[in-house]
Enzyme design. Structure first.
Site, mmCIF file in Angstrom:
data_model
loop_
_atom_site.group_PDB
_atom_site.id
_atom_site.type_symbol
_atom_site.label_atom_id
_atom_site.label_comp_id
_atom_site.label_asym_id
_atom_site.label_seq_id
_atom_site.Cartn_x
_atom_site.Cartn_y
_atom_site.Cartn_z
ATOM 1 N N LYS A 129 0.886 -1.182 0.000
ATOM 2 C CA LYS A 129 0.000 0.000 0.000
ATOM 3 C C LYS A 129 0.918 1.225 0.000
ATOM 4 C CE LYS A 129 -1.937 3.099 1.977
ATOM 5 N NZ LYS A 129 -1.824 4.532 1.542
ATOM 6 N N GLY A 175 7.178 5.296 7.886
ATOM 7 C CA GLY A 175 6.426 6.548 7.837
ATOM 8 C C GLY A 175 6.572 7.315 9.128
ATOM 9 N N THR A 190 6.004 8.816 12.943
ATOM 10 C CA THR A 190 5.910 8.143 14.243
ATOM 11 C C THR A 190 4.462 8.071 14.745
ATOM 12 O OG1 THR A 190 8.181 8.688 14.793
ATOM 13 C CG2 THR A 190 6.717 8.294 16.655
ATOM 14 N N GLU A 191 3.689 9.134 14.518
ATOM 15 C CA GLU A 191 2.297 9.109 14.992
ATOM 16 C C GLU A 191 1.504 8.019 14.295
ATOM 17 O OE1 GLU A 191 0.202 12.841 14.821
ATOM 18 O OE2 GLU A 191 1.846 13.847 15.875
ATOM 19 N N GLY A 228 2.766 5.425 12.857
ATOM 20 C CA GLY A 228 3.342 4.152 13.299
ATOM 21 C C GLY A 228 2.709 3.676 14.600
ATOM 22 N N GLU A 258 9.725 1.515 10.765
ATOM 23 C CA GLU A 258 10.819 2.437 10.440
ATOM 24 C C GLU A 258 10.203 3.822 10.499
ATOM 25 O OE1 GLU A 258 12.753 4.642 9.080
ATOM 26 O OE2 GLU A 258 14.168 3.777 7.650
ATOM 27 N N CYS A 318 13.882 10.649 6.767
ATOM 28 C CA CYS A 318 13.817 10.229 8.169
ATOM 29 C C CYS A 318 15.176 10.378 8.841
ATOM 30 C CB CYS A 318 13.303 8.802 8.276
ATOM 31 S SG CYS A 318 14.198 7.636 7.254
ATOM 32 N N GLU A 351 9.914 16.231 14.717
ATOM 33 C CA GLU A 351 10.367 16.003 13.340
ATOM 34 C C GLU A 351 9.621 16.963 12.405
ATOM 35 O OE1 GLU A 351 9.293 12.348 11.234
ATOM 36 O OE2 GLU A 351 11.389 12.185 10.611
HETATM 37 P P1 NDP Z 1 2.253 8.842 7.264
HETATM 38 O O1 NDP Z 1 3.272 8.269 8.140
HETATM 39 O O2 NDP Z 1 0.970 9.238 7.869
HETATM 40 O O3 NDP Z 1 1.915 7.816 6.063
HETATM 41 C C1 NDP Z 1 2.747 6.758 5.662
HETATM 42 C C2 NDP Z 1 1.870 5.646 5.097
HETATM 43 O O4 NDP Z 1 0.943 5.175 6.070
HETATM 44 C C3 NDP Z 1 1.030 6.094 3.918
HETATM 45 O O5 NDP Z 1 0.951 5.041 2.975
HETATM 46 C C4 NDP Z 1 -0.305 6.355 4.575
HETATM 47 O O6 NDP Z 1 -1.393 6.363 3.718
HETATM 48 C C5 NDP Z 1 -0.385 5.203 5.531
HETATM 49 N N1 NDP Z 1 -1.348 5.385 6.610
HETATM 50 C C6 NDP Z 1 -1.782 6.539 7.178
HETATM 51 N N2 NDP Z 1 -2.671 6.282 8.167
HETATM 52 C C7 NDP Z 1 -2.809 4.927 8.229
HETATM 53 C C8 NDP Z 1 -3.560 4.040 9.040
HETATM 54 N N3 NDP Z 1 -4.370 4.478 10.004
HETATM 55 N N4 NDP Z 1 -3.463 2.710 8.824
HETATM 56 C C9 NDP Z 1 -2.633 2.238 7.860
HETATM 57 N N5 NDP Z 1 -1.913 3.023 7.051
HETATM 58 C C10 NDP Z 1 -1.968 4.360 7.240
HETATM 59 O O7 NDP Z 1 2.907 10.007 6.459
HETATM 60 P P2 NDP Z 1 2.354 11.445 6.111
HETATM 61 O O8 NDP Z 1 2.452 11.622 4.684
HETATM 62 O O9 NDP Z 1 1.025 11.744 6.700
HETATM 63 O O10 NDP Z 1 3.443 12.316 6.849
HETATM 64 C C11 NDP Z 1 3.277 12.745 8.186
HETATM 65 C C12 NDP Z 1 4.617 12.960 8.824
HETATM 66 O O11 NDP Z 1 5.282 11.708 8.985
HETATM 67 C C13 NDP Z 1 5.605 13.782 8.021
HETATM 68 O O12 NDP Z 1 5.439 15.121 8.214
HETATM 69 C C14 NDP Z 1 6.926 13.305 8.555
HETATM 70 O O13 NDP Z 1 7.232 13.974 9.735
HETATM 71 C C15 NDP Z 1 6.660 11.876 8.859
HETATM 72 N N6 NDP Z 1 7.156 10.955 7.818
HETATM 73 C C16 NDP Z 1 8.258 10.230 8.097
HETATM 74 C C17 NDP Z 1 8.755 9.362 7.167
HETATM 75 C C18 NDP Z 1 9.964 8.550 7.447
HETATM 76 O O14 NDP Z 1 10.577 8.014 6.536
HETATM 77 N N7 NDP Z 1 10.325 8.377 8.692
HETATM 78 C C19 NDP Z 1 8.171 9.218 5.848
HETATM 79 C C20 NDP Z 1 6.977 9.997 5.660
HETATM 80 C C21 NDP Z 1 6.507 10.829 6.617
HETATM 81 P P3 NDP Z 1 -1.813 7.719 2.935
HETATM 82 O O15 NDP Z 1 -1.130 7.531 1.639
HETATM 83 O O16 NDP Z 1 -3.262 7.748 2.825
HETATM 84 O O17 NDP Z 1 -1.264 8.865 3.727
#
Ligand code: NDP
Length: 497
Positions: free
Chosen positions: A181, A234, A236-237, A239, A256, A290, A390
């Site tokens: 996904k 993705g 932390t929240e 996650g 991660e 990240c 972050e």
């Molecule tokens: P998210 O961490 O929210 O999203 C990452 C993935 O998780 C996307 O595919 C997202 O889908 C999916 N997702 C979101 N909510 C759920 C859920 N409840 N159940 C299952 N899957 C879910 O990234 P955001 O784009 O919202 O970014 C938010 C913040 O996260 C950024 O500002 C940054 O600080 C951090 N981030 C960190 C990353 C890293 O590599 N450590 C990478 C990306 C973001 P959808 O496509 O619908 O959002």
């Protein structure tokens, strides 16, 4: 290659299909501001079809994948690597249009992706169990290493196909099937990846791609009874939400997550190298990484000189069209992310930190209103929000320290623990500091190196589980213990006395 506005399809059980919602959403090119491709809005029903196909691929004894030899699994991964190499340029262009990262970075990333699959192709036939000597000489005990089953892989928007490779490569080497996904903002390359998967004739159901919203498709994947493991990269929240949900369904996870990585420069460091490392550490990928070195810890003796040099170099960074190979920083990936960066700059100003450079969009018209200047705050208090949270954008917090002990204390004073760096010419100090920092990866006199051969993972709020290296295969294996009887008679323990 010019990409035309295209309506993609989901890839489920070896077929390209429309989403059951019959709905698509636009993916916005952050440089042009236009929707350039239509992404299928996959639903819980689509996830269910994909998960059932993946489950059959692994567990149906007659399935081609279940009967596939380890050597043949390796061959499929090799074929995947070769086919990806042929399309690397196109996939790089897709990611640039989806997330605005400069082509000079994404081209390199996509050129490297095939190596990740090749590494795991080589490991597929090297997975081994153990022979154990029990105290009872009439018994023999050995372990089998088996695939976990169906892996739900959820990936973010910053390095879409690379971060998928970190999961798909080891998962397939271990004999699992995957439902991927991708992030809703950057699904194009993952849907194109499905075409690559199809072209190499991988058995149906082994890799499925279901795009859609996290709260619909993502959540359905985490909750599905037939998903045996969730591997997430993705924020932390998010996650934490996924880990809680997976916990309720007793599913193992790898996480991660985010970082607030300290980049520590001692006064005895090679300062020319360290300043380049600091610049690359935060401003590459527009800070949307990240492992960004978002906290720069400088010894008091070099503080002013170092910050001044950093300011000069930040001023030389070329902002522009991310498709232009000369561009060093493109726009921020989305409006939401731009607003988040702006909010943190305001918080930085309110905290009393000194704004040394940037802090706003460039004055000249860049052709998109999502550009943000590289931003440097000096004299930042490590307790302030710009040092603790972050930002995921081009904002650097520079913090002063007096001693090695203080540097270590500040470096560890964060909820995160993903990466860190130490710059010093003193080899003893380098080792001392590297050992005391609570982070999954520490660079000495360099920043941001990574590769498929070396494992990486987070400490504390940056997550758990390892990606890359031989270790990543372990994340996708289960161990079965088998006891074998050598005695020809089985005693009736109820009659023994
Ligand atoms: P998210 O961490 O929210 O999203 C990452 C993935 O998780 C996307 O595919 C997202 O889908 C999916 N997702 C979101 N909510 C759920 C859920 N409840 N159940 C299952 N899957 C879910 O990234 P955001 O784009 O919202 O970014 C938010 C913040 O996260 C950024 O500002 C940054 O600080 C951090 N981030 C960190 C990353 C890293 O590599 N450590 C990478 C990306 C973001 P959808 O496509 O619908 O959002």
């Amino acid at each position: 290659m010019t990409l035309e506005l295209k309506r993609s399809q989901l890839y489920i059980d070896g077929e390209f299909v429309d989403p059951s919602s019959n709905e698509w959403f636009g993916s916005v090119d952050p440089y042009t501001g236009e929707e350039w491709v239509q992404i299928p809005a996959g639903t819980a029903d689509d996830v269910d079809s994909a998960v059932c196909a993946a489950h059959d691929a692994v567990f149906d004894p007659d399935s081609e994948w279940a009967r596939c030899s380890p050597t043949d699994r390796g061959r499929y991964l090799d074929d995947l690597a070769n086919a990806l190499a042929e399309r690397a340029e196109m996939h790089a262009e897709m990611d640039v249009r989806d997330n605005g990262k400069p082509i000079r970075e994404m081209a390199g990333q996509h050129a490297a992706i095939p190596e990740y699959y090749r590494f795991y192709a080589g490991l597929a036939d090297k997975i081994r169990g153990a022979t154990i000597s029990p105290d009872d000489p009439t018994k023999r005990v050995f372990t089998n290493r088996e695939p976990i089953g169906v892996v739900g892989a959820i990936t973010p928007w910053n390095s879409p196909l690379m971060l998928a490779a970190w999961k798909v490569g080891p998962a397939l080497a271990a004999g699992n099937a995957v439902v991927l996904k991708p992030d809703e903002k950057t699904s194009t390359s993952a849907l194109a990846f499905a075409e690559v998967v199809d072209s190499i004739g991988l058995p149906d159901g082994v890799i499925n791609v279901v795009s859609g919203y996290g709260t619909e498709a993502g959540q359905a994947l985490v909750r599905h009874d037939l998903v045996d493991k969730v591997s997430f990269t993705g924020g932390t929240e998010t996650g934490a939400i996924i880990a809680e949900e997976a916990g309720k369904h007793l599913k193992p996870t790898s996480m991660e997550l985010g970082g607030k990585s300290p980049n520590i420069v001692f006064a005895d460091a090679n300062l020319d190298n360290a300043v380049n490392g600091a610049l690359n550490g935060i401003f590459r990928s527009v800070g949307q990484s990240c492992s960004a070195g978002s906290r720069l810890l400088l010894h008091e003796d070099i503080f002013d000189e170092f910050v001044e040099e950093l300011r000069t170099l930040a001023d030389e960074i070329d902002l522009g069209d991310p498709k232009d190979p000369a561009t060093e920083m493109g726009p921020i990936a989305s409006r939401e992310q731009f607003e988040k960066v702006s909010k943190y700059v305001d918080l930085g100003l309110e905290s009393g930190a000194t704004l040394v450079y940037g802090g706003e969009p460039p004055e000249v018209d860049m052709g998109s209103d999502l550009f943000f200047q590289p931003t440097i705050f000096a004299h930042v208090d490590n307790g302030s929000r710009i040092a603790q949270e972050e930002i995921f954008g081009p904002v650097l917090s520079v913090i002063e320290f007096e001693s090695e002990t203080e540097a270590i204390r500040i470096a560890n004073d964060t909820e995160y623990g993903l990466s860190a760096a130490v710059w010093t010419e003193d080899i003893r100090r380098a080792h001392r500091v590297a050992e005391r920092i609570r982070a999954g990866r520490v660079w000495i006199n360099n920043y941001r190196n990574s590769g498929v051969t070396a494992p990486q993972g987070g400490y504390k709020g940056s997550g758990w589980g390892l990606e890359n290296g031989i270790e990543a295969v372990e994340e996708y294996l289960k161990t079965k213990t088998v006891w074998l009887e050598l005695d020809e008679t089985t005693e009736n323990t109820f009659r023994s006395n």
